[in-house]
Design a protein around this motif. Structure first.
Motif, PDB file in Angstrom:
ATOM      1  N   LEU A  80       0.825  -1.209   0.000  1.00 62.35           N
ATOM      2  CA  LEU A  80       0.000   0.000   0.000  1.00 62.35           C
ATOM      3  C   LEU A  80       0.861   1.260   0.000  1.00 62.35           C
ATOM      4  O   LEU A  80       0.592   2.207  -0.749  1.00 62.35           O
ATOM      5  N   ASP A  84       0.525   3.732  -3.104  1.00 59.88           N
ATOM      6  CA  ASP A  84       0.057   5.082  -2.795  1.00 59.88           C
ATOM      7  C   ASP A  84       1.062   6.131  -3.260  1.00 59.88           C
ATOM      8  O   ASP A  84       0.685   7.154  -3.843  1.00 59.88           O
ATOM      9  N   GLY A 160      -7.728  -3.768  -3.326  1.00 62.08           N
ATOM     10  CA  GLY A 160      -7.604  -2.336  -3.143  1.00 62.08           C
ATOM     11  C   GLY A 160      -7.704  -1.599  -4.458  1.00 62.08           C
ATOM     12  O   GLY A 160      -8.013  -2.181  -5.496  1.00 62.08           O
ATOM     13  N   ASN A 170      -5.713   2.801  -1.596  1.00 64.34           N
ATOM     14  CA  ASN A 170      -6.139   2.280  -0.304  1.00 64.34           C
ATOM     15  C   ASN A 170      -6.671   0.868  -0.490  1.00 64.34           C
ATOM     16  O   ASN A 170      -6.884   0.415  -1.607  1.00 64.34           O
ATOM     17  N   TYR A 171      -6.900   0.194   0.620  1.00 66.11           N
ATOM     18  CA  TYR A 171      -7.544  -1.109   0.598  1.00 66.11           C
ATOM     19  C   TYR A 171      -9.050  -0.900   0.453  1.00 66.11           C
ATOM     20  O   TYR A 171      -9.578   0.161   0.769  1.00 66.11           O
ATOM     21  N   PRO A 185      -7.429   8.972   2.111  1.00 59.11           N
ATOM     22  CA  PRO A 185      -6.955   8.242   3.297  1.00 59.11           C
ATOM     23  C   PRO A 185      -5.900   9.048   4.061  1.00 59.11           C
ATOM     24  O   PRO A 185      -4.994   9.628   3.462  1.00 59.11           O
ATOM     25  N   THR A 187      -3.500   8.078   5.679  1.00 61.76           N
ATOM     26  CA  THR A 187      -2.163   7.492   5.567  1.00 61.76           C
ATOM     27  C   THR A 187      -1.516   7.775   4.213  1.00 61.76           C
ATOM     28  O   THR A 187      -0.361   7.422   4.002  1.00 61.76           O
ATOM     29  N   SER A 188      -2.239   8.425   3.291  1.00 58.58           N
ATOM     30  CA  SER A 188      -1.717   8.622   1.939  1.00 58.58           C
ATOM     31  C   SER A 188      -0.697   9.758   1.872  1.00 58.58           C
ATOM     32  O   SER A 188      -0.698  10.674   2.693  1.00 58.58           O
TER      33      SER A 188
END
Length: 199
Positions: A80, A84, A160, A170-171, A185, A187-188
């Protein structure tokens, strides 16, 4: 004599400090696109291989390979994280392009990376090309349809998506009947850049 020696030592220390500071800031920006250079995760600049003559698919593949090389693979990276980061790189190209559904190559990776115009069809094609260079099998969703397009793939053993136009992955599912609105997201790379968490 002692004053001259002391002055030389002070001058050398100042010069060493200036060189050390400037060498740390030359490529301070990481994961970026400036002019004809891509900056990798360590902030190192890589010249983009722009070729307008010959086979346009091959020309786009050279840029795709560079993106894959800039993403790299660090110890501890998840799929991921890498996907990403690749999506963010593709979005940097798309952001400097003109949006078009009629320009030459608008729906191809060449239009995104070199041609200067694209739509989501082009960014999905570019995303799929980069993912292939990175060793992933991705599917171009809604190809040749008049609706939003992106890629789906398996990352870390989970289903994803990756959207090169939006610049994140993302998932889970993307733009399903339940997911009419999509949040970036946290976390991106795109989210972290917007919030100043990444330089």
């Amino acid at each position: 004599m002692k004053k001259k020696t002391l002055l030389v030592i002070v001058a050398l220390l100042c010069l060493t400090t200036v060189l050390a500071v400037s060498s740390n800031t030359v490529n301070a920006d990481s994961i970026d696109l400036k002019g004809n250079y891509l900056y990798d995760r360590q902030g190192k600049a890589h010249k983009i291989p722009i070729t307008r003559r010959g086979n346009h698919t091959k020309a786009a593949e050279r840029v795709g390979k560079l993106i894959a090389r800039c993403v790299g693979k660090k110890a501890g990276d998840t799929d991921l994280t890498r996907v990403d980061t690749a999506a963010y790189y593709v979005s940097l190209f798309a952001a400097r392009d003109a949006y078009s559904m009629k320009a030459p190559y608008y729906n191809k990776a060449y239009g995104v990376f070199i041609g200067g115009s694209c739509s989501c069809a082009g960014t999905a094609d570019a995303m799929q090309m980069v993912l292939k260079q990175m060793g992933f099998k991705a599917r171009h969703v809604n190809k040749n349809k008049y609706t939003h397009q992106w890629c789906t793939l398996k990352m870390d053993g989970k289903n994803g998506y990756a959207d090169g136009q939006a610049g994140f992955a993302n998932y889970g599912s993307y733009f399903s009947k339940k997911n009419k609105y999509v949040m970036i997201p946290a976390t991106s790379v795109a989210f972290k850049k917007m919030n100043g968490e990444l330089e």
